[in-house]
Design a protein around this motif. Structure first.
Motif, PDB file in Angstrom:
ATOM      1  N   LYS B  39      38.408 -26.802 -21.522  1.00 47.06           N
ATOM      2  CA  LYS B  39      38.444 -26.563 -23.147  1.00 47.06           C
ATOM      3  C   LYS B  39      39.606 -27.064 -23.810  1.00 47.06           C
ATOM      4  CE  LYS B  39      40.174 -22.149 -23.012  1.00 47.06           C
ATOM      5  NZ  LYS B  39      40.624 -20.897 -22.959  1.00 47.06           N
ATOM      6  N   ASP B  40      40.964 -26.970 -23.002  1.00 47.97           N
ATOM      7  CA  ASP B  40      42.163 -27.723 -23.548  1.00 47.97           C
ATOM      8  C   ASP B  40      42.337 -29.170 -23.068  1.00 47.97           C
ATOM      9  OD1 ASP B  40      42.543 -25.298 -24.919  1.00 47.97           O
ATOM     10  OD2 ASP B  40      43.424 -24.528 -22.903  1.00 47.97           O
ATOM     11  N   LYS B  41      41.444 -29.622 -22.184  1.00 49.58           N
ATOM     12  CA  LYS B  41      41.790 -30.900 -21.586  1.00 49.58           C
ATOM     13  C   LYS B  41      40.959 -31.955 -22.539  1.00 49.58           C
ATOM     14  CE  LYS B  41      43.316 -29.651 -16.952  1.00 49.58           C
ATOM     15  NZ  LYS B  41      43.215 -28.309 -17.006  1.00 49.58           N
ATOM     16  N   ILE B  66      31.635 -21.260 -25.526  1.00 55.20           N
ATOM     17  CA  ILE B  66      32.615 -22.035 -25.822  1.00 55.20           C
ATOM     18  C   ILE B  66      33.814 -21.694 -26.939  1.00 55.20           C
ATOM     19  CG2 ILE B  66      33.436 -24.621 -26.479  1.00 55.20           C
ATOM     20  CD1 ILE B  66      30.816 -25.311 -24.946  1.00 55.20           C
ATOM     21  N   MET B  67      33.104 -21.237 -28.125  1.00 54.71           N
ATOM     22  CA  MET B  67      33.761 -20.905 -28.958  1.00 54.71           C
ATOM     23  C   MET B  67      34.777 -19.601 -29.005  1.00 54.71           C
ATOM     24  SD  MET B  67      32.147 -22.070 -32.742  1.00 54.71           S
ATOM     25  CE  MET B  67      30.299 -21.323 -32.102  1.00 54.71           C
ATOM     26  N   GLU B  68      33.821 -18.471 -28.250  1.00 58.31           N
ATOM     27  CA  GLU B  68      34.595 -17.517 -27.972  1.00 58.31           C
ATOM     28  C   GLU B  68      35.887 -17.668 -27.080  1.00 58.31           C
ATOM     29  OE1 GLU B  68      31.388 -15.311 -26.007  1.00 58.31           O
ATOM     30  OE2 GLU B  68      30.323 -15.002 -27.740  1.00 58.31           O
ATOM     31  N   ARG B  69      35.917 -18.757 -26.214  1.00 57.48           N
ATOM     32  CA  ARG B  69      36.854 -18.724 -25.429  1.00 57.48           C
ATOM     33  C   ARG B  69      38.022 -20.030 -25.725  1.00 57.48           C
ATOM     34  NH1 ARG B  69      34.619 -16.192 -20.937  1.00 57.48           N
ATOM     35  NH2 ARG B  69      35.943 -16.703 -19.250  1.00 57.48           N
ATOM     36  N   GLY B  70      37.569 -20.132 -27.261  1.00 55.31           N
ATOM     37  CA  GLY B  70      38.780 -21.218 -27.908  1.00 55.31           C
ATOM     38  C   GLY B  70      38.398 -22.606 -27.523  1.00 55.31           C
ATOM     39  N   GLY B  71      37.345 -23.009 -27.121  1.00 52.07           N
ATOM     40  CA  GLY B  71      37.079 -24.363 -27.056  1.00 52.07           C
ATOM     41  C   GLY B  71      36.445 -24.879 -28.219  1.00 52.07           C
ATOM     42  N   LYS B  72      35.747 -26.410 -28.285  1.00 51.18           N
ATOM     43  CA  LYS B  72      35.257 -26.855 -29.538  1.00 51.18           C
ATOM     44  C   LYS B  72      33.850 -27.382 -29.108  1.00 51.18           C
ATOM     45  CE  LYS B  72      39.052 -28.896 -29.942  1.00 51.18           C
ATOM     46  NZ  LYS B  72      40.198 -27.901 -29.211  1.00 51.18           N
ATOM     47  N   VAL B 285      36.396 -32.924 -13.594  1.00 53.77           N
ATOM     48  CA  VAL B 285      36.800 -33.915 -14.701  1.00 53.77           C
ATOM     49  C   VAL B 285      38.127 -33.999 -14.775  1.00 53.77           C
ATOM     50  CG1 VAL B 285      36.728 -33.790 -17.098  1.00 53.77           C
ATOM     51  CG2 VAL B 285      34.303 -33.535 -15.950  1.00 53.77           C
ATOM     52  N   PRO B 286      38.973 -32.928 -14.395  1.00 54.22           N
ATOM     53  CA  PRO B 286      40.430 -33.133 -14.824  1.00 54.22           C
ATOM     54  C   PRO B 286      41.130 -34.022 -13.942  1.00 54.22           C
ATOM     55  CG  PRO B 286      39.977 -30.787 -14.654  1.00 54.22           C
ATOM     56  CD  PRO B 286      38.728 -31.403 -14.187  1.00 54.22           C
ATOM     57  N   ASP B 287      40.458 -34.047 -12.554  1.00 51.09           N
ATOM     58  CA  ASP B 287      40.991 -35.406 -11.545  1.00 51.09           C
ATOM     59  C   ASP B 287      40.551 -36.691 -12.454  1.00 51.09           C
ATOM     60  OD1 ASP B 287      41.535 -33.522  -9.977  1.00 51.09           O
ATOM     61  OD2 ASP B 287      39.629 -33.437  -9.127  1.00 51.09           O
ATOM     62  N   ILE B 288      39.334 -36.904 -13.013  1.00 47.82           N
ATOM     63  CA  ILE B 288      39.053 -38.283 -13.495  1.00 47.82           C
ATOM     64  C   ILE B 288      40.158 -38.547 -14.713  1.00 47.82           C
ATOM     65  CG2 ILE B 288      37.347 -39.431 -15.145  1.00 47.82           C
ATOM     66  CD1 ILE B 288      35.101 -37.773 -13.541  1.00 47.82           C
ATOM     67  N   LEU B 289      40.463 -37.400 -15.487  1.00 51.33           N
ATOM     68  CA  LEU B 289      41.249 -37.698 -16.586  1.00 51.33           C
ATOM     69  C   LEU B 289      42.880 -37.926 -16.048  1.00 51.33           C
ATOM     70  CD1 LEU B 289      40.636 -34.760 -18.895  1.00 51.33           C
ATOM     71  CD2 LEU B 289      40.014 -37.136 -19.334  1.00 51.33           C
ATOM     72  N   ALA B 292      42.755 -41.618 -14.948  1.00 52.49           N
ATOM     73  CA  ALA B 292      42.774 -42.624 -16.070  1.00 52.49           C
ATOM     74  C   ALA B 292      44.133 -42.512 -16.683  1.00 52.49           C
ATOM     75  CB  ALA B 292      41.761 -41.971 -17.255  1.00 52.49           C
ATOM     76  N   GLY B 293      44.749 -41.654 -16.205  1.00 52.68           N
ATOM     77  CA  GLY B 293      46.295 -41.822 -16.789  1.00 52.68           C
ATOM     78  C   GLY B 293      46.465 -40.905 -18.164  1.00 52.68           C
ATOM     79  N   ILE B 294      45.405 -40.091 -18.056  1.00 53.40           N
ATOM     80  CA  ILE B 294      45.721 -39.098 -19.308  1.00 53.40           C
ATOM     81  C   ILE B 294      45.968 -37.725 -18.921  1.00 53.40           C
ATOM     82  CG2 ILE B 294      44.180 -37.989 -21.279  1.00 53.40           C
ATOM     83  CD1 ILE B 294      41.974 -40.185 -20.922  1.00 53.40           C
ATOM     84  N   SER B 295      47.056 -37.218 -19.437  1.00 55.27           N
ATOM     85  CA  SER B 295      47.674 -35.951 -19.136  1.00 55.27           C
ATOM     86  C   SER B 295      47.369 -34.947 -20.104  1.00 55.27           C
ATOM     87  CB  SER B 295      49.230 -36.056 -18.642  1.00 55.27           C
ATOM     88  OG  SER B 295      49.722 -36.600 -20.110  1.00 55.27           O
ATOM     89  N   ALA B 296      46.662 -33.929 -19.892  1.00 53.51           N
ATOM     90  CA  ALA B 296      46.387 -32.951 -20.794  1.00 53.51           C
ATOM     91  C   ALA B 296      47.559 -32.130 -21.070  1.00 53.51           C
ATOM     92  CB  ALA B 296      45.160 -32.280 -20.285  1.00 53.51           C
TER      93      ALA B 296
END
Lengths: 219, 296
Positions: B39-41, B66-72, B285-289, B292-296
């Motif tokens: 959710k935060d990544k 997702i909304m209850e847990r603070g995601g979009k 998914v975090p490993d993919i990011l 890709a050089g994207i740090s969350a």
């Protein structure tokens, strides 16, 4: 119109007639003859099967067109054999079954499953051509009906499952929208494909549908 | 107020979304784990609607979680299982609960799923669903009856840039835009040169495009998708790259490939973002990011 049928498994028919011993058989000389599901040969084969099951076939007839009103007369002509029977097995489409049912009070048993209203493409090969929706759109779709030719009955173009001109549900089936696209392109009418088709009215004539042909007009 | 997802796309930022597939059953633990992990990544989580016609916990249920847990959340809505009355009602519910982003889809065919004797509804198609939302926004339902309280939604749709033949697909893409689709999520793409050509065409329209990134977990999967999934073509070089990965290393290679593609799309500003579909491997998914050089 061709009503396309297939024979029910004999075990299913057997179950439907479990309590009946004397049976009258009716076939149809039109669609069911053409699809080889209820013509003279198939009615005779059914007679043999019933005989092997120990049932008595009191008589049989192949009515030229089982769905039309002549059926009542044909049944009347064979009244004795029909009256001797406890039920009638009808080897015609559901229209024939219902026509017989409206002409006789005793149980009527279908021996066929009615699949669709179709056209013959090649010998013995039929395809569903019309859903009888009550609001024909063939004039805007190059004469190909997406309601029946597309698995999902979409109106505004192909889904993501379109696959080299085939449908993802069955690679043997054409994608309706590829056919429509190619035909419209050939006719120089691709603008029709860009036209938005609003949601279809599925209540053009609420079910059960019924109509009365108007008497001669203009006099 | 515009959703965070819409704001992100309109800000010119390279937007990342990923997918949440609700479970078959009432045990939601795994889904919660995936939501909490992602959710935060990412900018939004797109919740599938009985994907592949497999009956599951509903998409709207996933969005609420997702909304209850603070995601979009982005609510996926297909036309396969509901008639226009049910679709409109669910849109009212979604809006009322705070969902603002909707992805409109036709839906897979019933026979590919796991309740194969079900009736496929398709009372509306995806273009008609988009138009229906416009009508709900204007304050009336599809029967022309006035609503006590309308909706205001940011709507998107899908496009298959490598469909064969392509032109009917593009005509439908344009019909979706005319029906108010503002963002598009593409079918999985692997050939970036061909995708760039599609983007040259798509750039003439005022819509945002998220490239579909499906994680390749093995050479076998890549070959299978190319052979069986309409509109997906994995180039031979990528299949070879996966096949040459050391034993047990194919998934790692797939993560690397996905990361590389995302980095390329982002650095060269080819599209507006990516939608990552890790299909049952959401935990990577975090490993993919990272790849890709994207740090969350």
């Amino acid at each position: 119109m061709k009503s396309i049928t297939k024979q029910k498994p004999f075990d299913e028919v057997k179950q439907l007639i479990e309590t009946f011993n004397r049976i009258y058989l009716i076939g149809c000389g039109t669609c069911a003859t053409m699809t080889k599901t209820g013509g003279i040969d198939e009615v005779q084969a059914m007679k043999e099967l019933l005989h092997d099951e120990g049932k008595l076939v009191t008589g049989w007839v192949v009515i030229p067109t089982a769905c039309d009103e002549m059926t009542a007369e044909m049944i009347a002509e064979n009244e004795k054999a029909v009256q001797d029977a406890q039920c009638i097995i009808v080897m015609a489409c559901a229209l024939g079954v219902q026509r017989v049912n409206s002409s006789w009070q005793k149980p009527v048993i279908p021996a066929l499953d009615t699949l669709f209203v179709g056209l013959e493409e090649g010998p013995g090969e039929f395809f569903e051509a019309c859903d009888q929706c009550g609001q024909c759109i063939l004039g805007e779709t190059a004469g190909i009906c997406p309601l029946t030719a597309c698995h999902k009955g979409l109106l505004n173009g192909p889904c993501g499952g379109t696959n080299n001109g085939k449908c993802e549900v069955d690679p043997e089936k054409d994608c309706a929208f590829t056919l429509i696209y190619e035909r419209l392109k050939e006719q120089g009418r691709l603008d029709l494909m860009r036209k938005y088709h609003p949601p279809k009215n599925y209540q053009v004539m609420p079910r059960p549908r019924k109509t009365m042909v108007l008497p001669e007009r203009g006099k | 107020m515009a959703s965070k997802f819409k704001q992100a796309l309109n800000s010119g930022k390279f937007v990342i979304t990923s997918e949440i597939g609700p479970p078959k059953g009432t045990d939601l633990e795994k889904m919660y784990e995936h939501i909490d992990l992602l959710k935060d990544k990412v900018d939004a989580l797109n919740v599938t609607d009985h994907q592949s016609s497999v009956m599951r916990f509903p998409s709207i249920g996933g969005c609420l979680a997702i909304m209850e847990r603070g995601g979009k959340p982005i609510l996926q809505m297909t036309c396969r299982d509901r008639n226009r009355i049910a679709l409109q009602a669910d849109l009212l519910l979604a809006y009322n609960k705070g969902v603002r982003d909707i992805l409109c889809l036709t839906g897979d065919a019933v026979p590919v799923g796991d309740n194969q004797a079900a009736k496929g509804v398709f009372d509306l198609d995806s273009v008609q669903l988009l138009h229906s939302i416009r009508q709900l926004e204007a304050g009336s339902d599809l029967g022309g009856n006035e609503l006590a309280g309308a909706v205001e939604l940011y709507t998107g749709a899908t496009v298959t840039p490598e469909a064969v033949p392509l032109e009917p697909q593009l005509i439908k893409f344009e019909k979706k835009i005319e029906a108010g689709a503002k963002f598009f999520q593409t079918q999985a793409i692997y050939d970036l040169d061909r995708f760039a050509k599609f983007m040259e065409y798509a750039r003439q329209f005022p819509v945002k495009i998220l490239a579909g990134i499906v994680l390749l977990s093995s050479a076998r999967m890549a070959r299978f998708m190319t052979a069986n999934v309409p509109g997906i073509f994995v180039p031979q070089e990528l299949i070879d790259e996966l096949a040459q990965a050391p034993k047990g290393g194919a998934l790692k290679k797939g993560i690397e490939i996905a990361g590389r593609m995302i980095a390329d799309l982002m650095e060269n500003s080819i599209c507006d973002g990516v939608h990552i579909m890790a299909i049952n491997r959401e935990e990577v998914v975090p490993d993919i990011l990272t790849a890709a050089g994207i740090s969350a």
